[in-house]
Design an enzyme around this catalytic site. Sequence first.
Site, PDB file in Angstrom:
ATOM      1  N   SER A 100     -29.370 -27.598 -45.862  1.00 39.02           N
ATOM      2  CA  SER A 100     -28.853 -28.563 -44.896  1.00 39.02           C
ATOM      3  C   SER A 100     -28.001 -27.854 -43.857  1.00 39.02           C
ATOM      4  O   SER A 100     -26.924 -27.337 -44.164  1.00 39.02           O
ATOM      5  CB  SER A 100     -28.014 -29.627 -45.611  1.00 39.02           C
ATOM      6  OG  SER A 100     -27.381 -30.459 -44.667  1.00 39.02           O
ATOM      7  N   HIS A 132     -33.291 -28.735 -43.587  1.00 38.92           N
ATOM      8  CA  HIS A 132     -32.866 -30.128 -43.672  1.00 38.92           C
ATOM      9  C   HIS A 132     -31.886 -30.457 -42.546  1.00 38.92           C
ATOM     10  O   HIS A 132     -30.890 -29.757 -42.359  1.00 38.92           O
ATOM     11  CB  HIS A 132     -32.202 -30.363 -45.031  1.00 38.92           C
ATOM     12  CG  HIS A 132     -31.816 -31.785 -45.301  1.00 38.92           C
ATOM     13  ND1 HIS A 132     -32.663 -32.676 -45.927  1.00 38.92           N
ATOM     14  CD2 HIS A 132     -30.671 -32.469 -45.037  1.00 38.92           C
ATOM     15  CE1 HIS A 132     -32.053 -33.836 -46.047  1.00 38.92           C
ATOM     16  NE2 HIS A 132     -30.848 -33.744 -45.507  1.00 38.92           N
ATOM     17  N   ASP A 149     -29.431 -33.542 -41.121  1.00 36.25           N
ATOM     18  CA  ASP A 149     -28.775 -34.824 -41.366  1.00 36.25           C
ATOM     19  C   ASP A 149     -28.391 -35.451 -40.038  1.00 36.25           C
ATOM     20  O   ASP A 149     -27.558 -34.906 -39.302  1.00 36.25           O
ATOM     21  CB  ASP A 149     -27.520 -34.626 -42.220  1.00 36.25           C
ATOM     22  CG  ASP A 149     -27.844 -34.310 -43.664  1.00 36.25           C
ATOM     23  OD1 ASP A 149     -28.567 -35.108 -44.289  1.00 36.25           O
ATOM     24  OD2 ASP A 149     -27.387 -33.271 -44.168  1.00 36.25           O
ATOM     25  N   GLY A 156     -22.659 -39.373 -45.348  1.00 37.69           N
ATOM     26  CA  GLY A 156     -21.782 -39.352 -44.189  1.00 37.69           C
ATOM     27  C   GLY A 156     -20.997 -38.083 -44.004  1.00 37.69           C
ATOM     28  O   GLY A 156     -20.661 -37.724 -42.875  1.00 37.69           O
ATOM     29  N   GLY A 209     -20.325 -33.830 -45.538  1.00 36.07           N
ATOM     30  CA  GLY A 209     -20.628 -32.730 -46.429  1.00 36.07           C
ATOM     31  C   GLY A 209     -19.412 -32.372 -47.269  1.00 36.07           C
ATOM     32  O   GLY A 209     -18.299 -32.833 -47.020  1.00 36.07           O
ATOM     33  N   GLY A 210     -19.627 -31.534 -48.276  1.00 37.83           N
ATOM     34  CA  GLY A 210     -18.517 -31.006 -49.064  1.00 37.83           C
ATOM     35  C   GLY A 210     -17.986 -31.922 -50.145  1.00 37.83           C
ATOM     36  O   GLY A 210     -16.951 -31.638 -50.739  1.00 37.83           O
ATOM     37  N   ASP A 262     -29.486 -34.834 -52.882  1.00 35.67           N
ATOM     38  CA  ASP A 262     -28.647 -34.364 -51.779  1.00 35.67           C
ATOM     39  C   ASP A 262     -27.195 -34.713 -52.045  1.00 35.67           C
ATOM     40  O   ASP A 262     -26.844 -35.892 -52.167  1.00 35.67           O
ATOM     41  CB  ASP A 262     -29.114 -35.020 -50.477  1.00 35.67           C
ATOM     42  CG  ASP A 262     -28.349 -34.531 -49.251  1.00 35.67           C
ATOM     43  OD1 ASP A 262     -27.428 -33.713 -49.403  1.00 35.67           O
ATOM     44  OD2 ASP A 262     -28.690 -34.976 -48.147  1.00 35.67           O
ATOM     45  N   GLY A 263     -26.349 -33.665 -52.132  1.00 38.46           N
ATOM     46  CA  GLY A 263     -24.917 -33.897 -52.227  1.00 38.46           C
ATOM     47  C   GLY A 263     -24.254 -33.148 -53.363  1.00 38.46           C
ATOM     48  O   GLY A 263     -24.552 -33.382 -54.533  1.00 38.46           O
ATOM     49  N   GLY A 264     -23.396 -32.188 -53.022  1.00 35.82           N
ATOM     50  CA  GLY A 264     -22.610 -31.497 -54.029  1.00 35.82           C
ATOM     51  C   GLY A 264     -23.385 -30.532 -54.898  1.00 35.82           C
ATOM     52  O   GLY A 264     -22.943 -30.179 -55.997  1.00 35.82           O
ATOM     53  N   GLY A 309     -26.135 -27.509 -48.817  1.00 33.90           N
ATOM     54  CA  GLY A 309     -25.483 -27.136 -47.570  1.00 33.90           C
ATOM     55  C   GLY A 309     -24.336 -26.179 -47.753  1.00 33.90           C
ATOM     56  O   GLY A 309     -24.480 -24.963 -47.590  1.00 33.90           O
TER      57      GLY A 309
END
Length: 219
Positions: free
Chosen positions: A9, A34, A36, A146, A148-149, A179-181, A201
């Site tokens: 990402s 990717h 976003d 919404g 990242g991180g 997607d996420g973490g 990401g």
Amino acid sequence: MKRPIISPSVLDADFLHFENEVQKIKDAGLEWIHFDVMDGTFVNNISFGNLFLKSVCPKIDLFKDVHVMIANPLEMVEKFKEAGADCLTFHYEACQNDQEIFDVIDKIHDFNMKAGIAIRPSVSIEEIYPFLSKVDLVLVMSVEPGYGGQHFVESSLDRIAKVKNEIVSNGYNVLVSVDGGINDTIAPKCLNNGADVLVVGQYLFNHSDFKDRVERLLK
């Protein structure tokens, strides 16, 4: 066993040296990238949009995995085709009813893109089951969309397993993306529960050992 897909990402990439960031992806042997897209309405953040993608996508010989966190996705399908998306993933929650969801999926396919449907962690995963026969990819959000991180929501593992079981049980040809973490601790858990695609990401970008980090995700 088929090698999992890593979809970096670029929300976390260095945009002052974007060409170098893309080269890192290619040097690591990856084939997806990717994007976003956030509109400040569906989520409380704004990122790049279709015009940015239109300027960079023709220069990138990778599979463009585009996740739109936007209101009214039906109105924007053609714009993202023009921008160069190969797969366009929209949110279940961005549509008013089931018919609108089917209309978005059909329109994405009409423009010769792969169609993905994304779902927030707070929404029951079963809500997207009626659409599995029509889509090419399910994006299980393991953080609230919404920003990242964020930290991985552990209940996402059960959601991955549930939707994968539904896909396999019905013989659907659908990829499960998460997607996420995602990091090298979380990645194996996602893969063991049925994930096919990992959107990553912050764990990859802004580190000098990008390629090594990719390998650690797959161990």
